[in-house]
Design an enzyme around this catalytic site. Structure first.
Site, PDB file in Angstrom:
ATOM      1  N   CYS A 116      20.683  21.850  31.300  1.00 25.54           N
ATOM      2  CA  CYS A 116      21.981  22.108  30.690  1.00 25.54           C
ATOM      3  C   CYS A 116      23.056  21.348  31.454  1.00 25.54           C
ATOM      4  O   CYS A 116      24.089  20.981  30.910  1.00 25.54           O
ATOM      5  CB  CYS A 116      22.274  23.596  30.699  1.00 25.54           C
ATOM      6  SG  CYS A 116      22.109  24.302  32.336  1.00 25.54           S
ATOM      7  N   GLU A 150      24.407  32.209  28.372  1.00 25.93           N
ATOM      8  CA  GLU A 150      24.650  30.908  29.011  1.00 25.93           C
ATOM      9  C   GLU A 150      23.986  29.848  28.142  1.00 25.93           C
ATOM     10  O   GLU A 150      22.785  29.905  27.897  1.00 25.93           O
ATOM     11  CB  GLU A 150      24.085  30.912  30.433  1.00 25.93           C
ATOM     12  CG  GLU A 150      24.749  31.955  31.337  1.00 25.93           C
ATOM     13  CD  GLU A 150      26.259  31.803  31.394  1.00 25.93           C
ATOM     14  OE1 GLU A 150      26.743  30.731  31.765  1.00 25.93           O
ATOM     15  OE2 GLU A 150      26.965  32.779  31.041  1.00 25.93           O
TER      16      GLU A 150
HETATM   17  P1  NAD Z   1      16.443  28.282  22.780  1.00 25.23           P
HETATM   18  O1  NAD Z   1      17.768  28.839  22.436  1.00 25.23           O
HETATM   19  O2  NAD Z   1      15.654  27.633  21.711  1.00 25.23           O
HETATM   20  O3  NAD Z   1      15.513  29.416  23.396  1.00 25.23           O
HETATM   21  C1  NAD Z   1      15.920  30.214  24.482  1.00 25.23           C
HETATM   22  C2  NAD Z   1      15.237  31.551  24.421  1.00 25.23           C
HETATM   23  O4  NAD Z   1      15.689  32.245  23.258  1.00 25.23           O
HETATM   24  C3  NAD Z   1      13.717  31.465  24.291  1.00 25.23           C
HETATM   25  O5  NAD Z   1      13.138  32.483  25.074  1.00 25.23           O
HETATM   26  C4  NAD Z   1      13.482  31.738  22.826  1.00 25.23           C
HETATM   27  O6  NAD Z   1      12.221  32.261  22.548  1.00 25.23           O
HETATM   28  C5  NAD Z   1      14.570  32.731  22.528  1.00 25.23           C
HETATM   29  N1  NAD Z   1      14.974  32.865  21.128  1.00 25.23           N
HETATM   30  C6  NAD Z   1      14.923  31.937  20.153  1.00 25.23           C
HETATM   31  N2  NAD Z   1      15.430  32.443  19.015  1.00 25.23           N
HETATM   32  C7  NAD Z   1      15.819  33.702  19.279  1.00 25.23           C
HETATM   33  C8  NAD Z   1      16.436  34.727  18.520  1.00 25.23           C
HETATM   34  N3  NAD Z   1      16.747  34.570  17.224  1.00 25.23           N
HETATM   35  N4  NAD Z   1      16.703  35.896  19.120  1.00 25.23           N
HETATM   36  C9  NAD Z   1      16.404  36.099  20.410  1.00 25.23           C
HETATM   37  N5  NAD Z   1      15.800  35.165  21.181  1.00 25.23           N
HETATM   38  C10 NAD Z   1      15.528  33.976  20.628  1.00 25.23           C
HETATM   39  O7  NAD Z   1      16.696  27.285  23.998  1.00 25.23           O
HETATM   40  P2  NAD Z   1      15.642  26.422  24.799  1.00 25.23           P
HETATM   41  O8  NAD Z   1      15.207  25.266  23.969  1.00 25.23           O
HETATM   42  O9  NAD Z   1      14.580  27.304  25.379  1.00 25.23           O
HETATM   43  O10 NAD Z   1      16.513  25.925  26.034  1.00 25.23           O
HETATM   44  C11 NAD Z   1      17.292  24.780  25.978  1.00 25.23           C
HETATM   45  C12 NAD Z   1      18.754  25.141  25.847  1.00 25.23           C
HETATM   46  O11 NAD Z   1      19.119  26.028  26.891  1.00 25.23           O
HETATM   47  C13 NAD Z   1      19.675  23.942  25.987  1.00 25.23           C
HETATM   48  O12 NAD Z   1      20.694  24.026  25.049  1.00 25.23           O
HETATM   49  C14 NAD Z   1      20.231  24.098  27.401  1.00 25.23           C
HETATM   50  O13 NAD Z   1      21.468  23.465  27.602  1.00 25.23           O
HETATM   51  C15 NAD Z   1      20.317  25.577  27.530  1.00 25.23           C
HETATM   52  N6  NAD Z   1      20.329  26.018  28.911  1.00 25.23           N
HETATM   53  C16 NAD Z   1      21.489  26.533  29.416  1.00 25.23           C
HETATM   54  C17 NAD Z   1      21.560  26.920  30.735  1.00 25.23           C
HETATM   55  C18 NAD Z   1      22.824  27.480  31.318  1.00 25.23           C
HETATM   56  O14 NAD Z   1      22.782  28.044  32.413  1.00 25.23           O
HETATM   57  N7  NAD Z   1      23.948  27.349  30.641  1.00 25.23           N
HETATM   58  C19 NAD Z   1      20.424  26.798  31.549  1.00 25.23           C
HETATM   59  C20 NAD Z   1      19.263  26.290  31.001  1.00 25.23           C
HETATM   60  C21 NAD Z   1      19.217  25.902  29.676  1.00 25.23           C
END
Ligand code: NAD
Length: 519
Positions: free
Chosen positions: A321, A287
């Site tokens: 999001c 997501e």
């Molecule tokens: P992010 O992608 O930077 O991080 C999300 C998670 O992924 C964290 O736990 C991070 O440590 C991990 N991560 C980072 N690199 C990784 C890799 N290479 N492999 C595996 N895991 C990895 O996102 P963020 O800054 O934490 O969150 C913000 C984003 O999330 C925004 O784009 C927002 O729109 C989205 N979001 C979406 C929803 C939804 O339901 N669609 C809900 C909340 C947030």
């Protein structure tokens, strides 16, 4: 016997008693800060050689705690522990599994303000935003528990002569949850509760910005009686190390990810590679982000639209999001709506979220602050700055709620996810132009429509996973508005929906031939 599912009501902070209780929770959590927290594998707490810190984004002098900097070795052992715990957990009757989640929900109800206070301190949420986050977590726990019991029953099939046929859903195995920081209680709890309710086991790797809140969620499951190894907890200063390793691991059966588009796409691609020793195709829930629009038609209620636009854009500083970061406004109403949006934005009170009076807090960290400021600079070039546009005072990452007007439809601030307090107002020549611009995006998460005569048309044509008519486009409720987006917003897993558990189940069809004379 359980009564019908009901969503949790939000706390009324105009009541002084609720304010006092919440303040006491902030004090309690504050006393708990500054400790060092372990990883937990198969129920055993382990300290690590290195740790990393979590800091209050609204008061950079306040350390939230130190957290274990988990390694690939911890990741391997945590996944191993999850597999060891899997057979017994999968064989546990669904009702018993559900009872643990129901107990966790009840425990969270009792400690509700404590979870919310942790988000005020670690994520910079205002009191009502934090309260809504905890309420959603309670609902996920409660709802997925019930859902697990429902999916455990065999499903009807069409009768066939001489045979007994049935379909049963069974868990997948051991997987991982990789949540973001922006709903660190609700999304983390939901991303663990759904697979676990379905009989799977897992590793939770919380976001590096909110490990303390992640710890509280993990600890809740533990206290509710989840057997050791069913949920393992591995924090990591760089999420890509433990998270990336587990994504690529041949023994990872499923990946539940919520976060950015860039990381989600990387995970989707990596998870698609079959590695030596791997005997399945990984199930991936991803997501991701959004560039959510509210379309205001010529017969919209101006005040209602303006209120919704401001709430959708600036709730939790636009770090949702679902945030409505672009408003597409019919030219007939544009000037009026713009004026009201400015006036309502002016009324937001910016400052330290520990004070209930403040409803515009900091962004999460320095990286986010720099990203948002760079988009504000772009906005100043391509549109008209109407309000905000600067950092704000305070010992944290404060940025003024910022509104740009007359943004060109192809402007970057009208098309790229900023994930901060920046709103783009776009003047549209008519309803048709609005629909076209609304849909002209790679994303498709939430959206809103204000108007009357075109409601049915808007329902059909506005392309997004969660469409809201004549209301704000944030704040989806469990089993009221199941949540998930189209296109580059993700796999549309509809969290909080009745079919969500299917993401973590596989169906077994059984045909039993009734052999005449054999019994
Ligand atoms: P992010 O992608 O930077 O991080 C999300 C998670 O992924 C964290 O736990 C991070 O440590 C991990 N991560 C980072 N690199 C990784 C890799 N290479 N492999 C595996 N895991 C990895 O996102 P963020 O800054 O934490 O969150 C913000 C984003 O999330 C925004 O784009 C927002 O729109 C989205 N979001 C979406 C929803 C939804 O339901 N669609 C809900 C909340 C947030």
């Amino acid at each position: 016997m359980l009564g019908p599912f009901q969503t949790t009501t939000y706390t009324d902070f105009s009541d002084p008693a609720h304010q006092a209780a919440f303040r006491a929770a902030i004090d309690k959590v504050t006393r708990d800060l500054g400790r060092t927290w372990p990883v937990v594998i198969a129920g055993v707490e382990e300290t690590t050689e290195n740790t990393f810190g979590s800091v209050n984004p609204g008061d950079l002098d306040q350390s939230v705690g130190q957290f274990a900097d988990g390694t690939v070795d911890h990741a391997d052992r945590a996944l191993d522990a999850a597999w060891k715990a899997f057979p017994a957990w999968a064989a546990t009757p669904a009702q018993d599994r559900a009872n643990i989640l129901l107990r966790a929900a009840e425990m969270m109800r009792l400690r509700r303000h404590e979870f919310s206070a942790a988000m005020v301190l670690e994520a910079g949420k205002s009191w009502p935003e934090a309260d809504a986050d905890t309420a959603e977590a309670i609902d996920f726990l409660d709802f997925y528990a019930r859902s697990a019991v429902e999916w455990a029953a065999s499903r009807p099939t069409t009768p066939y002569p001489g045979e007994m046929n049935s379909v049963h859903y069974q868990p997948l195995g051991a997987g991982i949850a990789i949540p973001p920081w922006n709903f660190p209680v609700a999304i983390t709890a939901g991303m663990c509760a759904a697979p676990i309710a379905a009989g799977n086991t897992m590793v939770l790797k919380p976001a590096e910005q909110t490990p303390y809140t992640g710890w509280l969620v993990f600890d809740l499951f533990r206290q509710a009686g989840l057997p050791d190894g069913v949920l393992n907890f591995v924090t990591c200063a760089d999420g890509a190390i433990v998270g990336g390793h587990l994504v690529q691991h041949p023994r990872t059966r499923f990946i539940s990810f919520t976060g950015s588009r860039a990381v989600g796409c990387w995970i989707y691609e990596e998870a698609g590679k079959v590695r030596p020793g791997q005997i399945w195709l990984k199930r991936v829930v991803a997501e991701m982000g959004g560039k959510d629009a509210i379309l205001v038609d010529e017969d919209a209620h101006v005040e209602a639209a303006a209120v919704a636009i401001v709430k959708s854009a600036f709730g939790f500083q636009g770090q949702k999001c679902s945030a409505g970061s672009r408003a597409l406004i019919h030219t007939a109403l544009y000037d009026e709506v713009e004026a009201r949006v400015i006036a309502l934005t002016e009324k937001l009170v910016q400052g330290d979220p520990r004070d209930v009076a403040n409803n515009a807090g900091p962004v999460i960290d320095e990286e986010a602050r720099d990203k948002v400021l760079s988009y504000i600079a772009i906005g100043k070039d391509e549109a008209t700055l109407l309000i905000g546009g600067e950092t704000a005072p305070g010992n944290g990452h404060y940025i003024q709620p910022t509104v740009f007007g007359s943004v060109p439809e192809d402007g970057r601030i009208a098309n790229e996810e900023i994930f901060g307090p920046v709103l783009a107002l776009v003047r549209v020549t008519g309803y048709e132009a609005g629909v076209r611009i609304f849909n002209d995006t790679d994303y498709g998460l939430t959206g809103g429509f204000f108007g009357t005569k075109n409601i049915e048309d808007a329902k059909r044509r506005l392309y997004c996973g969660n469409l809201y008519i004549n209301r704000k486009c944030t704040g989806a409720l469990v089993d009221v508005q199941p949540f998930g987006g189209f296109n580059m917003s993700g796999t549309d897993a509809k969290a909080g929906g009745r079919e969500h558990l299917l993401q973590f189940l596989q169906a077994k069809s059984i045909a039993e031939r009734l052999v005449p004379g054999a019994y």
